[in-house]
Design a protein around this motif. Structure first.
Motif, PDB file in Angstrom:
ATOM      1  N   GLY A  83     123.904 -27.468  -1.968  1.00  0.00           N
ATOM      2  CA  GLY A  83     124.297 -27.766  -3.341  1.00  0.00           C
ATOM      3  C   GLY A  83     124.960 -26.586  -4.028  1.00  0.00           C
ATOM      4  O   GLY A  83     125.419 -26.697  -5.157  1.00  0.00           O
ATOM      5  N   LEU A  84     125.012 -25.453  -3.344  1.00  0.00           N
ATOM      6  CA  LEU A  84     125.672 -24.259  -3.865  1.00  0.00           C
ATOM      7  C   LEU A  84     126.942 -24.019  -3.062  1.00  0.00           C
ATOM      8  O   LEU A  84     126.918 -24.060  -1.832  1.00  0.00           O
ATOM      9  CB  LEU A  84     124.761 -23.034  -3.729  1.00  0.00           C
ATOM     10  N   PRO A  85     128.050 -23.765  -3.738  1.00  0.00           N
ATOM     11  CA  PRO A  85     129.298 -23.533  -3.002  1.00  0.00           C
ATOM     12  C   PRO A  85     129.164 -22.388  -1.998  1.00  0.00           C
ATOM     13  O   PRO A  85     128.589 -21.347  -2.302  1.00  0.00           O
ATOM     14  CB  PRO A  85     130.294 -23.172  -4.102  1.00  0.00           C
ATOM     15  N   CYS A  86     129.683 -22.606  -0.810  1.00  0.00           N
ATOM     16  CA  CYS A  86     129.686 -21.585   0.236  1.00  0.00           C
ATOM     17  C   CYS A  86     130.790 -20.564  -0.087  1.00  0.00           C
ATOM     18  O   CYS A  86     131.629 -20.803  -0.962  1.00  0.00           O
ATOM     19  CB  CYS A  86     129.926 -22.247   1.587  1.00  0.00           C
ATOM     20  N   PRO A  87     130.812 -19.437   0.613  1.00  0.00           N
ATOM     21  CA  PRO A  87     131.854 -18.438   0.347  1.00  0.00           C
ATOM     22  C   PRO A  87     133.277 -18.984   0.474  1.00  0.00           C
ATOM     23  O   PRO A  87     134.155 -18.610  -0.297  1.00  0.00           O
ATOM     24  CB  PRO A  87     131.581 -17.355   1.393  1.00  0.00           C
ATOM     25  N   GLN A  88     133.477 -19.891   1.421  1.00  0.00           N
ATOM     26  CA  GLN A  88     134.810 -20.470   1.589  1.00  0.00           C
ATOM     27  C   GLN A  88     135.206 -21.278   0.345  1.00  0.00           C
ATOM     28  O   GLN A  88     136.333 -21.186  -0.137  1.00  0.00           O
ATOM     29  CB  GLN A  88     134.860 -21.381   2.823  1.00  0.00           C
ATOM     30  N   ALA A  89     134.275 -22.067  -0.180  1.00  0.00           N
ATOM     31  CA  ALA A  89     134.545 -22.864  -1.382  1.00  0.00           C
ATOM     32  C   ALA A  89     134.756 -21.955  -2.591  1.00  0.00           C
ATOM     33  O   ALA A  89     135.648 -22.199  -3.407  1.00  0.00           O
ATOM     34  CB  ALA A  89     133.401 -23.836  -1.635  1.00  0.00           C
ATOM     35  N   ILE A  90     133.940 -20.906  -2.697  1.00  0.00           N
ATOM     36  CA  ILE A  90     134.080 -19.974  -3.818  1.00  0.00           C
ATOM     37  C   ILE A  90     135.456 -19.323  -3.800  1.00  0.00           C
ATOM     38  O   ILE A  90     136.070 -19.126  -4.853  1.00  0.00           O
ATOM     39  CB  ILE A  90     132.955 -18.922  -3.792  1.00  0.00           C
ATOM     40  N   SER A  91     135.956 -19.010  -2.615  1.00  0.00           N
ATOM     41  CA  SER A  91     137.291 -18.406  -2.540  1.00  0.00           C
ATOM     42  C   SER A  91     138.347 -19.367  -3.083  1.00  0.00           C
ATOM     43  O   SER A  91     139.274 -18.941  -3.774  1.00  0.00           O
ATOM     44  CB  SER A  91     137.624 -17.976  -1.110  1.00  0.00           C
ATOM     45  N   CYS A  92     138.200 -20.656  -2.824  1.00  0.00           N
ATOM     46  CA  CYS A  92     139.144 -21.650  -3.348  1.00  0.00           C
ATOM     47  C   CYS A  92     138.994 -21.816  -4.856  1.00  0.00           C
ATOM     48  O   CYS A  92     139.985 -21.927  -5.581  1.00  0.00           O
ATOM     49  CB  CYS A  92     138.924 -23.000  -2.666  1.00  0.00           C
ATOM     50  N   ILE A  93     137.757 -21.854  -5.319  1.00  0.00           N
ATOM     51  CA  ILE A  93     137.485 -22.000  -6.754  1.00  0.00           C
ATOM     52  C   ILE A  93     138.076 -20.816  -7.518  1.00  0.00           C
ATOM     53  O   ILE A  93     138.732 -20.981  -8.541  1.00  0.00           O
ATOM     54  CB  ILE A  93     135.971 -22.136  -6.998  1.00  0.00           C
ATOM     55  N   ASN A  94     137.866 -19.610  -6.994  1.00  0.00           N
ATOM     56  CA  ASN A  94     138.426 -18.411  -7.620  1.00  0.00           C
ATOM     57  C   ASN A  94     139.949 -18.418  -7.563  1.00  0.00           C
ATOM     58  O   ASN A  94     140.616 -18.034  -8.521  1.00  0.00           O
ATOM     59  CB  ASN A  94     137.888 -17.143  -6.955  1.00  0.00           C
TER      60      ASN A  94
END
Length: 127
Positions: free
Chosen positions: A97-108
């Motif tokens: 339920g918490l964004p993984c590092p890969q998802a965080i990179s896209c969100i950023n």
């Protein structure tokens, strides 16, 4: 001594809300009723590895693929992130339920608000 919590006050503690913290750290709160919210938040962040996974996100490079999908690469590793469905091919985002590092990179990369991609279970109460 009554250990039942009865006040109606809520606190803003980042992406975690007080009820979730209380449930997760019930024994700690019962053994030390004066424990500070900041201590619980720090322990929860450490336990859930929140600290936001973001430091690993900077190693990942997102490449726009289609609509809200990205191909994210780090060295020879490659994953697909879909921001609209909240999914990553590594499956960590769906499982935790918490964004993984890969998802965080896209969100950023998109300049979006990270908190809106976190499962409601972890979000603070707005009241």
């Amino acid at each position: 001594m009554n250990l039942q919590h009865t006040c109606m006050q809520t606190y803003r503690v980042g992406i975690l809300h007080i009820k979730w913290l209380g449930a997760k750290f019930k024994k700690k709160v019962e053994s030390n009723p004066r424990i500070k919210i900041k201590e619980l938040v720090a322990k929860a962040h450490k336990k859930q590895n929140v600290t936001k996974r973001a430091k690993f996100a900077r190693d990942w490079r997102p490449y726009w693929s289609a609509a809200s999908k990205y191909e994210v690469m780090c060295g020879l590793d490659k994953f697909v992130v879909d921001l609209s469905t909240g999914e990553c091919s590594c499956r960590r985002w769906q499982m935790s339920g918490l964004p993984c590092p890969q998802a965080i990179s896209c969100i950023n990369f998109k300049g979006l608000d990270l908190e809106s991609f976190v499962d409601d279970h972890y979000k603070r109460m707005l009241t």
